[in-house]
Design an enzyme around this catalytic site. Structure first.
Site, PDB file in Angstrom:
ATOM      1  N   CYS A   1       0.837  -1.203   0.000  1.00  0.00           N
ATOM      2  CA  CYS A   1       0.000   0.000   0.000  1.00  0.00           C
ATOM      3  C   CYS A   1       0.867   1.245   0.000  1.00  0.00           C
ATOM      4  O   CYS A   1       2.057   1.206   0.303  1.00  0.00           O
ATOM      5  CB  CYS A   1      -0.893   0.039   1.248  1.00  0.00           C
ATOM      6  SG  CYS A   1      -1.915  -1.403   1.506  1.00  0.00           S
TER       7      CYS A   1
ATOM      8  N   ASP B   1      18.644  38.181 -12.664  1.00  0.00           N
ATOM      9  CA  ASP B   1      17.372  38.386 -13.349  1.00  0.00           C
ATOM     10  C   ASP B   1      16.699  39.650 -12.821  1.00  0.00           C
ATOM     11  O   ASP B   1      16.655  39.895 -11.606  1.00  0.00           O
ATOM     12  CB  ASP B   1      16.472  37.177 -13.119  1.00  0.00           C
ATOM     13  CG  ASP B   1      15.113  37.338 -13.751  1.00  0.00           C
ATOM     14  OD1 ASP B   1      15.009  37.163 -14.975  1.00  0.00           O
ATOM     15  OD2 ASP B   1      14.155  37.667 -13.016  1.00  0.00           O
TER      16      ASP B   1
END
Length: 521
Positions: free
Chosen positions: A34, A440
């Site tokens: 599981c 940037d």
């Protein structure tokens, strides 16, 4: 993590979905495995065994749980956080390399012997490359069985099985059901859309996820003919190993709605992998946000919209070309340049459900372009033609198997490639979660607004504490701007958000090769 038994037991007992994909729980008394968040009553700790992969569980003789469907869990974030041989191997296996080229092909791409690759994967994942690829084929088979009305024989070969018998045996072994019994469990209406040639899927992710900048960025920078925003979904064409496809991706509260149209169903697992990579769905947002919250100036940005992802790409070479086209121009100009290349060199496609017309041209097609017909400065023409030439002849390889450090060195050696372009490609094409763009313009402007250092050197020093998640820090900083890339596109007919200044200032008359004033493609 699977070796930390106490921690794994706590995760299973609390049904913590954050750990889905990190490890799998095999239950000795039932013979099933599981995901940690399985809704069933947790087994006794002494009956739990933990494995790093579904393939390892299957190799140990366990079958998949029918309730939690562990094969549908998000992928382990480890493979997108690392650039070592195992992580690169896992990315290549997910991209279908073992099915297409075998284990020798996988090893050749990594630069190791097949024996070395086998040993490393078994040591870390408990299964070799063939077992890992087999587990992926089983998941693809289940998807096709449950979402299409295709005959089982067609599904078997589309999923990558060499024979009908191998298909039947694998499905029975993994799911404890025959393929026909698996299909019988699905409501009759589930395959309606698939009969029209469209596969309807749900792509899981780890919560939280803030979709605004993710889909907003993709929509605002969409190249006409290749990408579009339509009916609340981001749509684009896909170049795939056996053909091409068109995908529509839309955010939903607990998953991403995915509608795929493929010319060859063998491309399904690759298409899903690339879409997940595009939207950064295997990320671990809790780990990322917890680290970034340690900075008192970043913490408010994280708390306001937790779970931001890095918008990435489905084609690394395409993004590199678009990064060059976006140097020193506005977003609109970058889209115009890219659209011209698409019209002149892209492969036409048919899109009955929208306005997509072409695949983005491959490097081989762009290698024949006439640089004199490019409406850009001569220096940038040289940058573009050099890049596509290196991509076309294979001297520069950008892909799931790329070593991030080596790719940076090779890119930086190209004319016109400075730190901004290299780091942008590392962030969005190669998937390095620690790529950083301190020069940037948007990053610097956001840093100043939030009280962070405004100079690249000082900002880089401050960002050392954000590692290894600086790419995500950049997303939080960019999102302080009110540009449309940071919001979901409005419904048809609604007014688009506007801002007073453009997101990236136009280029000066004589720009340097790689300045801070750039546009994010």
């Amino acid at each position: 993590m699977y070796t930390d038994t106490e921690r794994c037991v706590r995760a299973v007992q609390s049904k913590d979905a954050r750990f889905d994909g990190w490890f799998f729980t095999a239950v000795l008394t039932t013979g099933i495995y599981c995901r940690p968040s399985c809704p069933a009553v947790p087994p006794k700790p002494e009956n739990m065994r933990f494995h790093p992969s579904a393939a390892a569980c299957q190799a140990a003789g366990f079958r998949a749980c029918k309730r939690c469907r562990p094969d549908a869990a998000p992928g382990s974030p480890e493979w997108n956080e690392r650039a070592d041989a195992v992580a690169r191997a896992m990315r290549l296996i997910a991209d279908g390399v073992v099915d297409r080229e075998g284990v020798p092909g996988l090893a050749a791409r990594l630069g190791y012997s097949a024996r070395q690759v086998e040993r490393q994967l078994r040591a870390e994942l408990g299964a070799g490359p063939l077992a890992l690829a087999r587990a992926q084929r089983a998941q693809t088979a289940r998807l096709l069985v449950e979402t299409t009305a295709l005959p089982m024989a067609e599904i078997a070969f589309a999923a990558g099985f060499a024979s009908i018998r191998a298909f039947n045996d694998t499905v029975r072994e993994v799911y404890a059901l025959s393929p026909s019994a698996l299909r019988a469990r699905v409501p009759k209406t589930s395959g309606a859309a698939a009969t029209a040639g469209v596969l309807v899927l749900r792509l899981p992710f780890r919560a939280p996820l803030t979709p605004d900048n993710l889909f907003g960025h993709l929509a605002a920078t969409a190249v006409p003919g290749v990408e579009e925003w339509r009916d609340g979904a981001y749509r684009r064409t896909l170049r795939l190993p056996y053909g091409h496809g068109i995908v529509a991706l839309a955010p939903a509260p607990a998953h991403i709605d995915c509608r795929l149209t493929l010319t060859d169903l063998r491309d399904l697992p690759v298409a899903i992998t690339r879409c997940r990579r595009l939207l950064d769905l295997d990320a671990d947002p809790v780990a990322v946000d917890d680290r970034l919250r340690t900075d008192e100036l970043l913490a408010p940005l994280v708390d306001k919209a937790p779970g931001r992802r890095v918008p990435r790409t489905v084609d690394e070479a395409e993004f590199a070309v678009r990064a060059v086209l976006g140097q020193q121009v506005s977003t609109a100009a970058a889209r115009t340049h890219a659209a011209r290349l698409v019209t002149a060199h892209g492969e036409p496609v048919d899109d009955p459900h929208g306005g997509l017309t072409h695949l983005f041209p491959a490097p081989g097609a762009l290698a024949a372009l006439d640089p004199e017909r490019l409406a850009m400065p001569r220096s940038r023409r040289t940058t573009l033609t050099t890049l596509v030439g290196r991509l076309a002849d294979g001297t520069l390889r950008l892909g799931a198997d790329s070593d991030w450090a080596e790719a940076r060195v090779r890119l930086a050696a190209l004319p016109g490639f400075g730190p901004w372009t290299v780091e942008l490609i590392a962030m969005r094409a190669l998937g390095d979660p620690d790529a950083f763009l301190p020069t940037d313009l948007g990053t610097r402007r956001a840093a100043t607004l939030t009280g962070l250092p405004g100079t690249p050197a000082a900002l880089t020093a401050r960002a050392a504490a954000w590692r290894p998640w600086r790419s995500y820090a950049v997303q939080y900083l960019w999102a302080t701007d009110d540009h449309p890339i940071n919001v979901l596109p409005p419904p048809a007919g609604a007014t688009s958000p506007r801002r007073a200044t453009p997101p990236n200032d136009p280029a000066p008359r004589t720009p340097p090769p790689d300045p801070a004033k750039q546009v994010t493609p």
